[in-house]
Design a protein around this motif. Structure first.
Motif, mmCIF file in Angstrom:
data_model
loop_
_atom_site.group_PDB
_atom_site.id
_atom_site.type_symbol
_atom_site.label_atom_id
_atom_site.label_comp_id
_atom_site.label_asym_id
_atom_site.label_seq_id
_atom_site.Cartn_x
_atom_site.Cartn_y
_atom_site.Cartn_z
ATOM 1 N N GLU A 130 35.016 46.600 35.208
ATOM 2 C CA GLU A 130 35.605 45.691 36.196
ATOM 3 C C GLU A 130 37.131 45.776 36.147
ATOM 4 O OE1 GLU A 130 36.323 42.592 38.954
ATOM 5 O OE2 GLU A 130 34.476 43.695 38.584
ATOM 6 N N PHE A 131 37.688 45.820 34.935
ATOM 7 C CA PHE A 131 39.137 45.913 34.792
ATOM 8 C C PHE A 131 39.662 47.214 35.379
ATOM 9 C CE2 PHE A 131 42.866 47.471 32.558
ATOM 10 C CZ PHE A 131 43.765 46.468 32.880
ATOM 11 N N ALA A 132 38.980 48.334 35.099
ATOM 12 C CA ALA A 132 39.427 49.640 35.605
ATOM 13 C C ALA A 132 39.480 49.639 37.129
ATOM 14 C CB ALA A 132 38.505 50.741 35.094
ATOM 15 N N GLU A 133 38.467 49.056 37.737
ATOM 16 C CA GLU A 133 38.447 48.982 39.201
ATOM 17 C C GLU A 133 39.591 48.111 39.718
ATOM 18 O OE1 GLU A 133 35.347 47.893 42.829
ATOM 19 O OE2 GLU A 133 34.701 47.653 40.759
ATOM 20 N N SER A 134 39.791 46.961 39.097
ATOM 21 C CA SER A 134 40.872 46.073 39.540
ATOM 22 C C SER A 134 42.237 46.704 39.277
ATOM 23 C CB SER A 134 40.767 44.702 38.875
ATOM 24 O OG SER A 134 41.046 44.771 37.497
ATOM 25 N N PHE A 135 42.363 47.461 38.195
ATOM 26 C CA PHE A 135 43.624 48.130 37.879
ATOM 27 C C PHE A 135 43.968 49.167 38.956
ATOM 28 C CE2 PHE A 135 46.290 51.328 35.850
ATOM 29 C CZ PHE A 135 47.247 50.538 35.229
ATOM 30 N N LEU A 136 42.981 49.991 39.305
ATOM 31 C CA LEU A 136 43.205 51.010 40.331
ATOM 32 C C LEU A 136 43.586 50.368 41.666
ATOM 33 C CD1 LEU A 136 43.097 53.916 41.438
ATOM 34 C CD2 LEU A 136 40.668 53.529 41.884
ATOM 35 N N LEU A 137 42.841 49.348 42.074
ATOM 36 C CA LEU A 137 43.116 48.722 43.371
ATOM 37 C C LEU A 137 44.417 47.917 43.354
ATOM 38 C CD1 LEU A 137 39.463 47.870 44.336
ATOM 39 C CD2 LEU A 137 40.952 49.594 45.357
ATOM 40 N N SER A 138 44.797 47.391 42.202
ATOM 41 C CA SER A 138 46.100 46.722 42.094
ATOM 42 C C SER A 138 47.219 47.736 42.270
ATOM 43 C CB SER A 138 46.243 46.030 40.743
ATOM 44 O OG SER A 138 45.346 44.966 40.635
ATOM 45 N N THR A 139 47.045 48.916 41.689
ATOM 46 C CA THR A 139 48.033 49.982 41.809
ATOM 47 C C THR A 139 48.198 50.424 43.266
ATOM 48 O OG1 THR A 139 47.500 50.717 39.584
ATOM 49 C CG2 THR A 139 48.660 52.278 40.977
ATOM 50 N N LEU A 140 47.098 50.382 44.006
ATOM 51 C CA LEU A 140 47.129 50.761 45.422
ATOM 52 C C LEU A 140 47.504 49.581 46.329
ATOM 53 C CD1 LEU A 140 43.877 52.923 45.491
ATOM 54 C CD2 LEU A 140 46.252 53.739 45.408
ATOM 55 N N MET A 141 47.840 48.447 45.736
ATOM 56 C CA MET A 141 48.181 47.215 46.458
ATOM 57 C C MET A 141 47.013 46.728 47.323
ATOM 58 S SD MET A 141 51.132 46.422 45.413
ATOM 59 C CE MET A 141 52.362 47.226 44.420
ATOM 60 N N LEU A 142 45.803 46.882 46.808
ATOM 61 C CA LEU A 142 44.595 46.444 47.514
ATOM 62 C C LEU A 142 43.791 45.437 46.692
ATOM 63 C CD1 LEU A 142 43.475 49.923 48.894
ATOM 64 C CD2 LEU A 142 44.499 48.042 50.199
ATOM 65 N N ALA A 143 44.426 44.825 45.691
ATOM 66 C CA ALA A 143 43.713 43.901 44.808
ATOM 67 C C ALA A 143 43.129 42.721 45.576
ATOM 68 C CB ALA A 143 44.638 43.401 43.697
ATOM 69 N N ASN A 144 43.790 42.289 46.630
ATOM 70 C CA ASN A 144 43.283 41.152 47.399
ATOM 71 C C ASN A 144 41.900 41.450 47.977
ATOM 72 O OD1 ASN A 144 44.822 43.013 48.969
ATOM 73 N ND2 ASN A 144 44.857 41.583 50.674
ATOM 74 N N HIS A 145 41.685 42.658 48.456
ATOM 75 C CA HIS A 145 40.371 43.031 48.998
ATOM 76 C C HIS A 145 39.329 43.077 47.880
ATOM 77 C CE1 HIS A 145 41.895 43.810 52.985
ATOM 78 N NE2 HIS A 145 42.879 44.501 52.443
ATOM 79 N N HIS A 146 39.725 43.595 46.733
ATOM 80 C CA HIS A 146 38.818 43.688 45.590
ATOM 81 C C HIS A 146 38.345 42.292 45.170
ATOM 82 C CE1 HIS A 146 37.184 44.799 41.699
ATOM 83 N NE2 HIS A 146 37.987 43.913 41.143
ATOM 84 N N TYR A 147 39.288 41.384 44.998
ATOM 85 C CA TYR A 147 38.914 40.046 44.515
ATOM 86 C C TYR A 147 38.187 39.232 45.579
ATOM 87 C CZ TYR A 147 41.430 41.177 40.323
ATOM 88 O OH TYR A 147 41.827 41.773 39.164
ATOM 89 N N LEU A 148 38.465 39.490 46.827
ATOM 90 C CA LEU A 148 37.714 38.824 47.886
ATOM 91 C C LEU A 148 36.251 39.265 47.857
ATOM 92 C CD1 LEU A 148 37.649 36.980 50.385
ATOM 93 C CD2 LEU A 148 38.248 38.982 51.761
ATOM 94 N N ALA A 149 36.022 40.542 47.602
ATOM 95 C CA ALA A 149 34.657 41.076 47.569
ATOM 96 C C ALA A 149 33.914 40.699 46.289
ATOM 97 C CB ALA A 149 34.699 42.598 47.703
ATOM 98 N N HIS A 150 34.642 40.318 45.250
ATOM 99 C CA HIS A 150 34.025 40.000 43.962
ATOM 100 C C HIS A 150 34.198 38.524 43.623
ATOM 101 C CE1 HIS A 150 34.450 44.373 43.651
ATOM 102 N NE2 HIS A 150 33.377 44.294 42.895
ATOM 103 N N ARG A 151 33.838 37.692 44.517
ATOM 104 C CA ARG A 151 33.899 36.254 44.232
ATOM 105 C C ARG A 151 32.560 35.641 44.594
ATOM 106 N NH1 ARG A 151 34.926 33.113 48.987
ATOM 107 N NH2 ARG A 151 35.263 34.514 50.730
#
Length: 153
Positions: free
Chosen positions: A109-130
């Motif tokens: 989960e961290f690796a996925e959030s790390f990659l998407l944070s780097t791409l400035m897409l963390a908001n989409h990741h956390y929206l999908a994982h709530r």
């Protein structure tokens, strides 16, 4: 008719009221995190930061356009120089701590959030994982990166 150049210089001058708004925003977010009575959520503080950023960015872009010197490359270079140092510090520190503290399921989960944070897409990741069965927020060390993703988009 364009305003005089000296009026455009005011765009980049220090504005004390912005620091006042930032202080209020920080206090509401911190107050929310420490469960201060009357400050639940803290999202109002984040919204104030979005408004401040939008105000400053739009005024700088408008000023550069009026002067005939706006460049998208320069704009992103300034944004990168402003955000990247703190982003890298937080990301690398979090990466170092996460790889030594987390158990195996959390690492994925961290690796996925790390990659998407780097791409400035963390908001989409956390929206999908709530949701009701989602893991607690304290197990997501990059959760705060959602706001940076929103601002960059």
């Amino acid at each position: 008719m364009s305003p005089p150049i000296n009026a455009l210089d005011e765009v980049r001058t220090y504005k004390p009221f912005i620091d006042g708004l930032r202080a209020i925003a920080i206090l509401t977010v911190v107050g929310s995190h420490v469960d201060f009575p009357g400050l639940s959520g803290g999202f109002g503080g984040v919204d104030v930061f979005f408004v401040i950023s939008g105000y400053l960015i739009i005024n700088q872009i408008t000023s550069d356009i009026r002067r005939g010197r706006f460049s998208l490359l320069d704009f992103y270079a300034r944004r990168t120089l402003r955000i990247l140092p703190a982003f890298l510090l937080v990301s690398v520190t979090t990466l170092a701590l996460a790889t030594t503290i987390f158990v195996q399921p959390e690492v994925k989960e961290f690796a996925e959030s790390f990659l998407l944070s780097t791409l400035m897409l963390a908001n989409h990741h956390y929206l999908a994982h709530r949701g009701y069965f989602d893991t607690a927020a304290f197990t997501k060390p990059l959760l705060h990166m959602w706001s940076l993703g929103v601002e960059e988009q």
